[in-house]
Each structure stands twice: as C-alpha cells, then as structure tokens.
Design a protein around this motif. Sequence first.
Motif, PDB file in Angstrom:
ATOM      1  N   PRO A 149       4.762   1.276 118.088  1.00 52.32           N
ATOM      2  CA  PRO A 149       4.494   2.672 118.436  1.00 52.32           C
ATOM      3  C   PRO A 149       4.770   3.607 117.261  1.00 52.32           C
ATOM      4  O   PRO A 149       5.742   3.418 116.528  1.00 52.32           O
ATOM      5  CB  PRO A 149       5.467   2.942 119.590  1.00 52.32           C
ATOM      6  CG  PRO A 149       5.745   1.586 120.162  1.00 52.32           C
ATOM      7  CD  PRO A 149       5.688   0.633 119.001  1.00 52.32           C
ATOM      8  N   ALA A 150       3.904   4.578 117.072  1.00 52.27           N
ATOM      9  CA  ALA A 150       4.049   5.516 115.960  1.00 52.27           C
ATOM     10  C   ALA A 150       5.219   6.455 116.200  1.00 52.27           C
ATOM     11  O   ALA A 150       5.370   7.004 117.286  1.00 52.27           O
ATOM     12  CB  ALA A 150       2.762   6.312 115.790  1.00 52.27           C
ATOM     13  N   LYS A 151       6.050   6.621 115.160  1.00 47.84           N
ATOM     14  CA  LYS A 151       7.186   7.543 115.202  1.00 47.84           C
ATOM     15  C   LYS A 151       7.259   8.259 113.864  1.00 47.84           C
ATOM     16  O   LYS A 151       6.903   7.695 112.832  1.00 47.84           O
ATOM     17  CB  LYS A 151       8.509   6.779 115.365  1.00 47.84           C
ATOM     18  CG  LYS A 151       8.747   6.185 116.696  1.00 47.84           C
ATOM     19  CD  LYS A 151      10.199   5.719 116.734  1.00 47.84           C
ATOM     20  CE  LYS A 151      10.298   4.349 117.328  1.00 47.84           C
ATOM     21  NZ  LYS A 151      11.640   3.843 117.393  1.00 47.84           N
ATOM     22  N   CYS A 152       7.785   9.462 113.884  1.00 50.74           N
ATOM     23  CA  CYS A 152       8.032  10.197 112.647  1.00 50.74           C
ATOM     24  C   CYS A 152       9.103   9.452 111.859  1.00 50.74           C
ATOM     25  O   CYS A 152      10.149   9.102 112.399  1.00 50.74           O
ATOM     26  CB  CYS A 152       8.504  11.614 112.969  1.00 50.74           C
ATOM     27  SG  CYS A 152       9.012  12.551 111.499  1.00 50.74           S
ATOM     28  N   LYS A 153       8.828   9.202 110.594  1.00 48.34           N
ATOM     29  CA  LYS A 153       9.794   8.454 109.795  1.00 48.34           C
ATOM     30  C   LYS A 153      11.030   9.274 109.456  1.00 48.34           C
ATOM     31  O   LYS A 153      12.020   8.739 109.001  1.00 48.34           O
ATOM     32  CB  LYS A 153       9.149   7.905 108.534  1.00 48.34           C
ATOM     33  CG  LYS A 153       8.585   8.934 107.597  1.00 48.34           C
ATOM     34  CD  LYS A 153       7.878   8.247 106.430  1.00 48.34           C
ATOM     35  CE  LYS A 153       6.600   8.964 106.095  1.00 48.34           C
ATOM     36  NZ  LYS A 153       5.770   8.232 105.174  1.00 48.34           N
ATOM     37  N   TRP A 154      10.993  10.578 109.679  1.00 47.46           N
ATOM     38  CA  TRP A 154      12.132  11.413 109.321  1.00 47.46           C
ATOM     39  C   TRP A 154      13.040  11.688 110.517  1.00 47.46           C
ATOM     40  O   TRP A 154      14.251  11.753 110.367  1.00 47.46           O
ATOM     41  CB  TRP A 154      11.669  12.739 108.717  1.00 47.46           C
ATOM     42  CG  TRP A 154      10.603  12.565 107.685  1.00 47.46           C
ATOM     43  CD1 TRP A 154       9.346  13.096 107.702  1.00 47.46           C
ATOM     44  CD2 TRP A 154      10.669  11.782 106.489  1.00 47.46           C
ATOM     45  NE1 TRP A 154       8.642  12.689 106.611  1.00 47.46           N
ATOM     46  CE2 TRP A 154       9.430  11.881 105.842  1.00 47.46           C
ATOM     47  CE3 TRP A 154      11.663  10.992 105.905  1.00 47.46           C
ATOM     48  CZ2 TRP A 154       9.156  11.245 104.650  1.00 47.46           C
ATOM     49  CZ3 TRP A 154      11.379  10.344 104.711  1.00 47.46           C
ATOM     50  CH2 TRP A 154      10.146  10.488 104.100  1.00 47.46           C
ATOM     51  N   CYS A 155      12.452  11.871 111.701  1.00 47.54           N
ATOM     52  CA  CYS A 155      13.301  12.236 112.838  1.00 47.54           C
ATOM     53  C   CYS A 155      13.070  11.381 114.073  1.00 47.54           C
ATOM     54  O   CYS A 155      13.652  11.625 115.108  1.00 47.54           O
ATOM     55  CB  CYS A 155      13.126  13.710 113.189  1.00 47.54           C
ATOM     56  SG  CYS A 155      11.547  14.093 113.956  1.00 47.54           S
ATOM     57  N   ALA A 156      12.201  10.395 113.991  1.00 44.91           N
ATOM     58  CA  ALA A 156      11.924   9.443 115.068  1.00 44.91           C
ATOM     59  C   ALA A 156      11.209  10.050 116.275  1.00 44.91           C
ATOM     60  O   ALA A 156      11.158   9.440 117.335  1.00 44.91           O
ATOM     61  CB  ALA A 156      13.199   8.726 115.508  1.00 44.91           C
ATOM     62  N   ALA A 157      10.623  11.242 116.124  1.00 44.73           N
ATOM     63  CA  ALA A 157       9.827  11.816 117.213  1.00 44.73           C
ATOM     64  C   ALA A 157       8.618  10.915 117.457  1.00 44.73           C
ATOM     65  O   ALA A 157       8.012  10.412 116.515  1.00 44.73           O
ATOM     66  CB  ALA A 157       9.359  13.225 116.850  1.00 44.73           C
ATOM     67  N   GLN A 158       8.259  10.695 118.719  1.00 48.32           N
ATOM     68  CA  GLN A 158       7.111   9.869 119.062  1.00 48.32           C
ATOM     69  C   GLN A 158       5.813  10.618 118.767  1.00 48.32           C
ATOM     70  O   GLN A 158       5.740  11.834 118.920  1.00 48.32           O
ATOM     71  CB  GLN A 158       7.143   9.514 120.560  1.00 48.32           C
ATOM     72  CG  GLN A 158       8.283   8.611 120.950  1.00 48.32           C
ATOM     73  CD  GLN A 158       8.090   7.193 120.440  1.00 48.32           C
ATOM     74  OE1 GLN A 158       6.984   6.676 120.388  1.00 48.32           O
ATOM     75  NE2 GLN A 158       9.178   6.563 120.043  1.00 48.32           N
ATOM     76  N   CYS A 159       4.781   9.882 118.381  1.00 50.65           N
ATOM     77  CA  CYS A 159       3.464  10.458 118.155  1.00 50.65           C
ATOM     78  C   CYS A 159       2.953  11.055 119.473  1.00 50.65           C
ATOM     79  O   CYS A 159       3.089  10.433 120.527  1.00 50.65           O
ATOM     80  CB  CYS A 159       2.503   9.390 117.643  1.00 50.65           C
ATOM     81  SG  CYS A 159       0.829  10.005 117.337  1.00 50.65           S
ATOM     82  N   ILE A 160       2.383  12.258 119.402  1.00 54.22           N
ATOM     83  CA  ILE A 160       1.907  12.921 120.620  1.00 54.22           C
ATOM     84  C   ILE A 160       0.479  12.547 120.981  1.00 54.22           C
ATOM     85  O   ILE A 160      -0.040  12.978 122.003  1.00 54.22           O
ATOM     86  CB  ILE A 160       2.037  14.460 120.512  1.00 54.22           C
ATOM     87  CG1 ILE A 160       1.203  15.002 119.353  1.00 54.22           C
ATOM     88  CG2 ILE A 160       3.487  14.872 120.419  1.00 54.22           C
ATOM     89  CD1 ILE A 160       1.090  16.511 119.321  1.00 54.22           C
TER      90      ILE A 160
END
Length: 171
Positions: A149-160
Amino acid sequence: MNAQPAVVRRSATEEDRLRALLVRLITDGAHHNRCAGLSRIDEGRIAHDAFAAAFHIAALYTANLLTTGTIQAHGGHRPDPADQAAAEHLADNLPDDPAERASSLGAIIRPHVASPKPASGHQYLSTGCLHDEHGYCQSNTGLGGAKVPAKCKWCAAQCICPCHAQGAGDA
C-alpha cells in the motif's frame, strides 16, 4: 526497469569517478523530467520537475568541477556557514553503512524529515500510482514487482487514491 548501478573501480581516477557521477546525474535528471511530463496529477508533476531541476544543478556543479577543477556557484546564493561546516564534517567522516550514510546526508540537507510530522492532516497522493488505471493499482504486482500500500515516505500518511483505500484490491 531496474537500472544496474554504475560500478567505478576504487583505482579509477578522480576524473573517471566524476564522469560516472555526471552521467548518473544527467540520466536521473532526464528520467525525472520525463516523469514530470507523464504525470497525470499536479503533485507528481511538481515533485518530478523539482527532482529534475535539482539533478540539473548537481550536474552543472559536477561538470564544472570536471572541466575546470572548481565548484562554480550558480544562482548567486551563499551557503549558510553552519550548513557548510556540517557538510564538510560529514564529507570527511562518511559512514560505511549505506543507511547511516543516507540518514546523515538527510539530516543536513532536509532536517525536517528527521522528525516527521504526524500523518493527520496530510492529504497524500502517491506519485508512483497510475491513478485512474485502477486495474494496475489494485493488482498484486506492478512494474517493479510485488506492491505494498502506498504511504508517504515522510509521515506514513496513506495514499488518498481510492485504489489504496482499505479493502480496495490487494494494493
């Protein structure tokens, strides 16, 4: 699609090493420029364009060093003395471990990344997702192999992107 790393012998001359670096900077810059043109979303276009510009500047520094033996300033700015001192210290004391080396470089170049902000509030849209081609996004494998699953590499927010929502395929 995985490029082989450029191997430069330890016995290579300084010119050979700089040439290998210059080739890599140019090809990485060209790659990101091409990706900026292909991106379907503004965030991806902006990110890839910024990467291409950064590789262009690094290639200019390297080309000048290779041809003239000096680092020539571009853009009229002067480095912050504290940044300069930290960079010189790190350059003289590079860690052997690749992960530690990357972390040390990042701590100077992008210190805000060392202490990422919580995911709350960040609307992350993956630049690696082929948005609107949900058959690709929802499959188990992609162009680079098995997908997570895609996540922000800086803060781990999930891709919307809806392709990455809970329960949407295996991506």
